[in-house]
Design a protein around this motif. Structure first.
Motif, mmCIF file in Angstrom:
data_model
loop_
_atom_site.group_PDB
_atom_site.id
_atom_site.type_symbol
_atom_site.label_atom_id
_atom_site.label_comp_id
_atom_site.label_asym_id
_atom_site.label_seq_id
_atom_site.Cartn_x
_atom_site.Cartn_y
_atom_site.Cartn_z
ATOM 1 N N LYS A 86 -12.877 37.618 25.948
ATOM 2 C CA LYS A 86 -11.840 36.694 26.398
ATOM 3 C C LYS A 86 -10.905 37.360 27.399
ATOM 4 C CE LYS A 86 -8.242 33.545 24.719
ATOM 5 N NZ LYS A 86 -7.587 32.963 23.520
ATOM 6 N N THR A 87 -10.561 38.611 27.153
ATOM 7 C CA THR A 87 -9.684 39.339 28.073
ATOM 8 C C THR A 87 -10.328 39.454 29.445
ATOM 9 O OG1 THR A 87 -8.773 40.623 26.234
ATOM 10 C CG2 THR A 87 -8.455 41.507 28.454
ATOM 11 N N CYS A 88 -11.603 39.797 29.480
ATOM 12 C CA CYS A 88 -12.308 39.925 30.759
ATOM 13 C C CYS A 88 -12.436 38.573 31.463
ATOM 14 C CB CYS A 88 -13.694 40.534 30.543
ATOM 15 S SG CYS A 88 -13.699 42.340 30.558
ATOM 16 N N ILE A 89 -12.696 37.522 30.693
ATOM 17 C CA ILE A 89 -12.808 36.190 31.274
ATOM 18 C C ILE A 89 -11.507 35.800 31.963
ATOM 19 C CG2 ILE A 89 -12.921 33.737 30.654
ATOM 20 C CD1 ILE A 89 -15.071 34.509 28.582
ATOM 21 N N THR A 90 -10.378 36.085 31.320
ATOM 22 C CA THR A 90 -9.070 35.758 31.901
ATOM 23 C C THR A 90 -8.841 36.509 33.208
ATOM 24 O OG1 THR A 90 -8.183 35.432 29.664
ATOM 25 C CG2 THR A 90 -6.590 35.704 31.448
ATOM 26 N N ILE A 91 -9.137 37.807 33.213
ATOM 27 C CA ILE A 91 -8.954 38.623 34.419
ATOM 28 C C ILE A 91 -9.835 38.097 35.554
ATOM 29 C CG2 ILE A 91 -9.295 40.934 35.410
ATOM 30 C CD1 ILE A 91 -8.677 42.057 32.604
ATOM 31 N N CYS A 92 -11.097 37.835 35.241
ATOM 32 C CA CYS A 92 -12.060 37.441 36.272
ATOM 33 C C CYS A 92 -11.737 36.067 36.862
ATOM 34 C CB CYS A 92 -13.476 37.448 35.697
ATOM 35 S SG CYS A 92 -14.078 39.101 35.269
ATOM 36 N N PHE A 93 -11.371 35.114 36.005
ATOM 37 C CA PHE A 93 -11.066 33.774 36.494
ATOM 38 C C PHE A 93 -9.853 33.796 37.422
ATOM 39 C CE2 PHE A 93 -9.116 29.559 36.189
ATOM 40 C CZ PHE A 93 -10.199 28.745 36.446
ATOM 41 N N THR A 94 -8.839 34.538 37.023
ATOM 42 C CA THR A 94 -7.633 34.643 37.858
ATOM 43 C C THR A 94 -7.966 35.290 39.195
ATOM 44 O OG1 THR A 94 -6.267 34.842 35.864
ATOM 45 C CG2 THR A 94 -5.277 35.533 37.958
ATOM 46 N N LEU A 95 -8.765 36.334 39.165
ATOM 47 C CA LEU A 95 -9.093 37.079 40.379
ATOM 48 C C LEU A 95 -9.830 36.198 41.382
ATOM 49 C CD1 LEU A 95 -9.239 39.709 41.981
ATOM 50 C CD2 LEU A 95 -11.290 40.325 40.678
ATOM 51 N N LEU A 190 -4.606 25.990 29.325
ATOM 52 C CA LEU A 190 -5.250 25.055 28.411
ATOM 53 C C LEU A 190 -6.665 25.502 28.061
ATOM 54 C CD1 LEU A 190 -5.074 22.315 26.944
ATOM 55 C CD2 LEU A 190 -5.965 21.250 29.015
ATOM 56 N N ILE A 191 -7.383 26.028 29.066
ATOM 57 C CA ILE A 191 -8.750 26.499 28.832
ATOM 58 C C ILE A 191 -8.757 27.674 27.860
ATOM 59 C CG2 ILE A 191 -10.753 27.585 29.912
ATOM 60 C CD1 ILE A 191 -10.038 26.005 32.455
ATOM 61 N N LEU A 192 -7.844 28.600 28.053
ATOM 62 C CA LEU A 192 -7.812 29.793 27.207
ATOM 63 C C LEU A 192 -7.465 29.472 25.761
ATOM 64 C CD1 LEU A 192 -6.138 32.390 29.616
ATOM 65 C CD2 LEU A 192 -8.548 32.142 29.028
ATOM 66 N N ARG A 193 -6.712 28.392 25.558
ATOM 67 C CA ARG A 193 -6.397 27.987 24.183
ATOM 68 C C ARG A 193 -7.661 27.592 23.418
ATOM 69 N NH1 ARG A 193 -1.958 23.549 23.480
ATOM 70 N NH2 ARG A 193 -2.617 23.947 21.323
ATOM 71 N N GLY A 194 -8.657 27.110 24.138
ATOM 72 C CA GLY A 194 -9.896 26.698 23.486
ATOM 73 C C GLY A 194 -10.876 27.822 23.237
ATOM 74 N N LEU A 195 -10.562 29.014 23.724
ATOM 75 C CA LEU A 195 -11.486 30.144 23.594
ATOM 76 C C LEU A 195 -10.999 31.159 22.562
ATOM 77 C CD1 LEU A 195 -12.567 31.113 27.234
ATOM 78 C CD2 LEU A 195 -13.967 30.064 25.456
ATOM 79 N N GLU A 197 -11.492 34.935 20.750
ATOM 80 C CA GLU A 197 -12.088 36.219 21.123
ATOM 81 C C GLU A 197 -13.409 36.357 20.369
ATOM 82 O OE1 GLU A 197 -13.256 38.627 22.899
ATOM 83 O OE2 GLU A 197 -11.203 39.190 23.449
ATOM 84 N N SER A 198 -14.277 37.195 20.866
ATOM 85 C CA SER A 198 -15.553 37.470 20.201
ATOM 86 C C SER A 198 -15.306 37.907 18.761
ATOM 87 C CB SER A 198 -16.293 38.573 20.964
ATOM 88 O OG SER A 198 -17.226 39.213 20.137
#
Length: 442
Positions: A86-95, A190-195, A197-198
């Protein structure tokens, strides 16, 4: 205190609200990712006219984003196994969202290429982590279907890019296509609220409380008063070397070749199909509608392929799709009635973009939890080499002014190579599963 094998609970769980939120959230992320990837093919005709680019120069400019995607896959894939998906997904989407928006301000090929490289870093890192997260939570009996359904968002993104381009380009120019990429950033919280962490990552890190809270949402009542364990998480470490141990070498190399061939075809078509069709005499709107059909085929191929894979196994379906895709690509170079042409493009989309999605599901199934993102990142990174070659190859073919039929035959050859590589992967997959079964029996 009794131990609970979290992997078994997840495998046997009924499909519920948490699964739906994960699928929808990751699918939305990949829609934006797919939009970013296919946007270059949409704006390419205008860029070539405005900046007076030759076909090889345009192919070279496309490679900036692809180098970024290769680097992002190699960087963020293994990082997801270390700091969390989840942390990586957040970084990558923002980038990639920010970099794509800034691309709209580029006034020369160099600045355009730099922003495309940064966007590529995020795109390349998002995919392996989104696939790994979805694969981990999906119940075993429908895993391929759910991963393919989620990843079909990538093809939807390509359809959105082509659809928006048909309306936006003639009115506002190519810059508006990149400015539109800022809109999804508003949805990120909103998207991150639905995810979540592994859960495997949480168990491996010793965060029992958070892992138990997630497991309670999957299987209510099973986590109370128990210590959570994920036996698979203790069998290997998160490193690239693990991808070549315990009979996995052949499978790793074969899947790397599959990704190389598949992404070569995906990006060659994504970058050059509109321009090829314009060269054949079609207008800009018609050319973009072919790109729309290509991605429609990718989405349909992914979903149908996932369902077939849950019944017949991933390798068989992947080989069949590669074969169909290669033959339809070869036939595209011949004069056909318009309905037949669209049908061939849809099948080509299923055999390229749709098969790419099935490849991700194959890799996620092949590797153990601690190295799943690493394996996905490695395969994706090797695939990005093919993605770099694809647009360059397309530019060279157009510059050589070969007959249209030979251009499409050249794009089809990697599909036939991938059929052979998938057969080798299937042999390795059986050995790895047999080894794992013996280890569990002992």
């Amino acid at each position: 205190m009794a131990n609970i094998d979290v992997s078994r609970v997840v495998d046997d769980a009924a499909f519920g609200k948490l699964h739906l939120r994960i699928i929808l959230s990751c699918a939305i992320l990949l829609i934006v990712d797919g939009y970013d990837v296919f946007i270059y093919g949409v704006v390419l005709p205008q860029l070539m006219e405005q900046w007076q680019l030759s076909a090889p120069q345009a192919g070279s400019l496309a490679s900036w984003a692809l180098f970024g995607m290769m680097s992002g896959a190699f960087l963020f894939g293994p990082l997801g196994d270390r700091i969390g998906r989840k942390t990586c997904i957040t970084i990558c989407f923002t980038l990639f969202s920010v970099a794509t928006f800034l691309n709209g301000f580029a006034d020369n090929p160099t600045s355009f290429g730099v922003f495309r490289f940064l966007a590529g870093l995020g795109c390349g890192g998002l995919m392996p982590n989104a696939v790994a997260l979805t694969n981990e939570y999906a119940p075993k009996r429908m895993r391929s279907t759910l991963v393919a359904l989620m990843f079909s968002g990538y093809a939807v993104g390509g359809m959105v890019a082509a659809g928006i381009g048909i309306w936006l380009l003639p009115r506002f120019g190519w810059q508006a296509m990149f400015f539109a990429a800022a809109v999804p950033m508003l949805l990120l919280p909103l998207i991150l609220r639905g995810l979540p962490e592994s859960i495997g990552f949480l168990v491996r890190r010793g965060d029992q409380n958070r892992a138990r809270a997630v497991l309670e949402r999957i299987a209510p009542g099973q986590a109370a008063g128990a210590s959570l364990a994920w036996p698979e998480a203790t069998t290997s470490q998160a490193s690239v070397a693990e991808l070549f141990r315990e009979d996995r070498t052949l499978g790793t190399l074969a899947m790397s070749l599959c990704f190389f061939c598949c992404l070569l075809m995906v990006y060659a078509l994504g970058s050059w199909l509109p321009q090829l069709m314009r060269s054949a005499g079609y207008g800009l709107g018609s050319s973009l509608s072919f790109l729309l059909a290509l991605n429609l085929g990718g989405m349909a191929g992914a979903i149908s392929g996932g369902r077939l894979a849950d019944r017949f196994g991933l390798p068989r379906v992947v080989m069949a799709y590669f074969g169909l895709g290669a033959h339809s690509l070869a036939l595209l170079g011949f004069n056909s009635a318009t309905p037949v042409l669209y049908l061939l493009i849809v099948i080509a989309g299923a055999g390229t973009t749709g098969t790419q999605i099935l490849l991700y599901a194959s890799v996620a199934d092949f590797y153990a939890l601690p190295v799943r993102s690493t394996g996905l990142g490695w395969a994706s990174g090797m695939g990005r080499v093919g993605a770099i070659v694809g647009p360059l190859l397309g530019g060279l073919l157009l510059a050589a002014k070969l007959p249209m039929a030979l251009n499409f035959v050249a794009f089809a050859v990697p599909g036939l190579i991938a059929v052979f590589a998938t057969a080798l992967f299937s042999l390795s997959r059986r050995r790895v599963h047999r080894r794992a079964s013996l280890a569990m029996a002992v």
